[in-house]
Design an enzyme around this catalytic site. Structure first.
Site, PDB file in Angstrom:
ATOM      1  N   LYS A   1       0.817  -1.216   0.000  1.00  0.00           N
ATOM      2  CA  LYS A   1       0.000   0.000   0.000  1.00  0.00           C
ATOM      3  C   LYS A   1       0.850   1.266   0.000  1.00  0.00           C
ATOM      4  CE  LYS A   1      -3.468  -0.490  -0.538  1.00  0.00           C
ATOM      5  NZ  LYS A   1      -4.037  -0.822  -1.881  1.00  0.00           N
ATOM      6  N   GLY A   2       2.034   1.144  -0.572  1.00  0.00           N
ATOM      7  CA  GLY A   2       2.901   2.319  -0.685  1.00  0.00           C
ATOM      8  C   GLY A   2       2.870   2.949  -2.064  1.00  0.00           C
ATOM      9  N   GLY A   3       2.302   2.230  -3.044  1.00  0.00           N
ATOM     10  CA  GLY A   3       2.268   2.740  -4.413  1.00  0.00           C
ATOM     11  C   GLY A   3       3.103   1.928  -5.380  1.00  0.00           C
TER      12      GLY A   3
ATOM     13  N   ARG B   1       2.314  -0.535  -7.417  1.00  0.00           N
ATOM     14  CA  ARG B   1       1.712  -0.741  -8.745  1.00  0.00           C
ATOM     15  C   ARG B   1       1.863   0.507  -9.598  1.00  0.00           C
ATOM     16  NH1 ARG B   1       1.612  -3.914 -12.505  1.00  0.00           N
ATOM     17  NH2 ARG B   1       1.249  -5.526 -10.927  1.00  0.00           N
TER      18      ARG B   1
ATOM     19  N   LYS C   1      -7.471   0.963  -6.786  1.00  0.00           N
ATOM     20  CA  LYS C   1      -6.436   1.879  -6.331  1.00  0.00           C
ATOM     21  C   LYS C   1      -7.058   3.256  -6.054  1.00  0.00           C
ATOM     22  CE  LYS C   1      -3.489  -1.381  -7.113  1.00  0.00           C
ATOM     23  NZ  LYS C   1      -2.893  -2.145  -6.007  1.00  0.00           N
ATOM     24  N   GLY C   2      -6.581   3.890  -5.002  1.00  0.00           N
ATOM     25  CA  GLY C   2      -7.052   5.226  -4.692  1.00  0.00           C
ATOM     26  C   GLY C   2      -8.399   5.288  -4.003  1.00  0.00           C
ATOM     27  N   ARG C   3      -8.820   4.184  -3.377  1.00  0.00           N
ATOM     28  CA  ARG C   3     -10.097   4.207  -2.662  1.00  0.00           C
ATOM     29  C   ARG C   3     -10.040   5.176  -1.485  1.00  0.00           C
ATOM     30  NH1 ARG C   3     -10.476  -2.302  -2.561  1.00  0.00           N
ATOM     31  NH2 ARG C   3     -11.881  -2.647  -4.311  1.00  0.00           N
ATOM     32  N   ALA C   4     -11.183   5.773  -1.195  1.00  0.00           N
ATOM     33  CA  ALA C   4     -11.264   6.685  -0.057  1.00  0.00           C
ATOM     34  C   ALA C   4     -11.096   5.906   1.246  1.00  0.00           C
ATOM     35  CB  ALA C   4     -12.604   7.410  -0.070  1.00  0.00           C
TER      36      ALA C   4
END
EC number: 2.8.2.-
Length: 317
Positions: free
Chosen positions: A74-76, A78, A280-283
């Site tokens: 969950k650091g980015g 992808r 990706k990018g979910r609130a």
């Protein structure tokens, strides 16, 4: 092709195998006191033409990675590998390989690992990414023994934000599988204080995991990407990555465009536009400010220790 096979055969002949589980090391021993191994585990013999991937008619070949994106979850990772793939000198594995951290994969040996790599031309850089590598205690030594000259990319976000992203991913996974949902307060807190047993917290204690990697790789071989900056303005971060990898400058502003609907940058490559998956990018869920303050205080000292380790600071907390 013949030279590549001969080189691998010589490495197998000259190097002892790595055990399926790393042996205990002297805490005071340094990696330089051990000869780097080019073999993954015992089950590599015979390493011959039949056990190696064959060359493609167009001259490409599956090769061991020159670069590994080691984390963090969950650091980015992808987004990072997708952006790096914009460069023509990079051939990226599309799936997370989990060779060094999953015993079921590690036991398959080096030939299997090679089959997971993309076909690349001579001179191209092969890269794989598995975010769990960074926080797995056994992985740094295994990577060093198999590919000691590899370069490493580590992308990190604010530890508190990363914990919330971690929770959000698990929340939606449980939702899709119709499992019982856990309110975020129930996992973050125990008896009114930070729940130290919550595994997502440990993944954000970056200095502990970084110390393990620095036992085997010098800091000069590890580039830390600022994941928060990559979200806000990807180009400067990617130019730093190009310099670290000694790649010809190719990635430029025309490769990025801001998608107002999604709320983050998407990619443009030779006229083709693409965005990351909807997952990706979910609130993040709403968290009571008092709980956030507890998290900020909890990570303050670990963050300071990490800054000292890497010789730079980040805009966290």
């Amino acid at each position: 092709m013949a030279a590549f096979l001969l080189g691998l055969l010589l490495l197998v002949a000259q190097s002892p195998p790595v055990p399926s589980r790393p042996t205990d090391r002297d805490d005071h021993a340094s990696p330089s006191s051990h000869a780097p191994l080019q073999v993954a585990i015992d089950d590599l013999s015979p390493l011959n033409d039949s056990s190696l991937p064959s060359a493609h008619p167009n001259g490409t070949l599956q090769q061991l990675p020159n670069l590994v994106i080691i984390g963090v979850r969950k650091g980015g990772t992808r987004a990072l590998i997708e952006m790096l793939s914009l460069h023509s000198a990079v051939a990226a594995a599309q799936n997370e390989v989990h060779f060094f951290d999953w015993e079921s994969h590690f036991q398959r040996g080096l030939p299997w690992y090679l089959t997971q790599m993309p076909f690349s031309f001579p001179g191209q850089m092969t890269v794989e990414k598995t975010p769990a590598y960074f926080t797995s205690a056994k992985v740094p030594e295994r990577v060093w023994r198999v590919i000691p000259d590899v370069k490493l990319l580590l992308i990190l976000r604010d530890p508190t934000e990363r914990v919330l992203s971690d929770y959000t991913q698990v929340y939606y996974n449980r939702l899709q599988k119709h499992k019982r949902l856990q309110p975020i307060e129930s996992v973050l807190l125990k008896d009114g204080e930070i729940n130290l047993g919550y595994r997502a917290l440990n993944r954000s204690l970056y200095y502990q995991h970084m110390e393990n990697w620095l036992r085997y790789f010098p800091l000069e071989r590890i580039h830390v990407v600022d994941g928060d900056q990559l979200i806000r303005d990807p180009l400067p971060e990617m130019k730093q990555v190009e310099r670290f990898l000694e790649l010809e400058p190719q990635i430029n502003a025309s490769n990025f465009y801001f998608n107002k609907t999604k709320g983050f940058y998407c990619l443009r490559d030779h006229g083709r536009e693409r965005c990351l998956h909807d997952s990706k990018g979910r609130a993040h869920p709403h968290v009571d400010p008092s709980i956030l303050q507890k998290l900020f205080r909890y990570f303050h000292e670990p963050n300071r220790k990490f800054f000292e380790l890497v010789g730079r600071t980040f805009d966290w907390n």
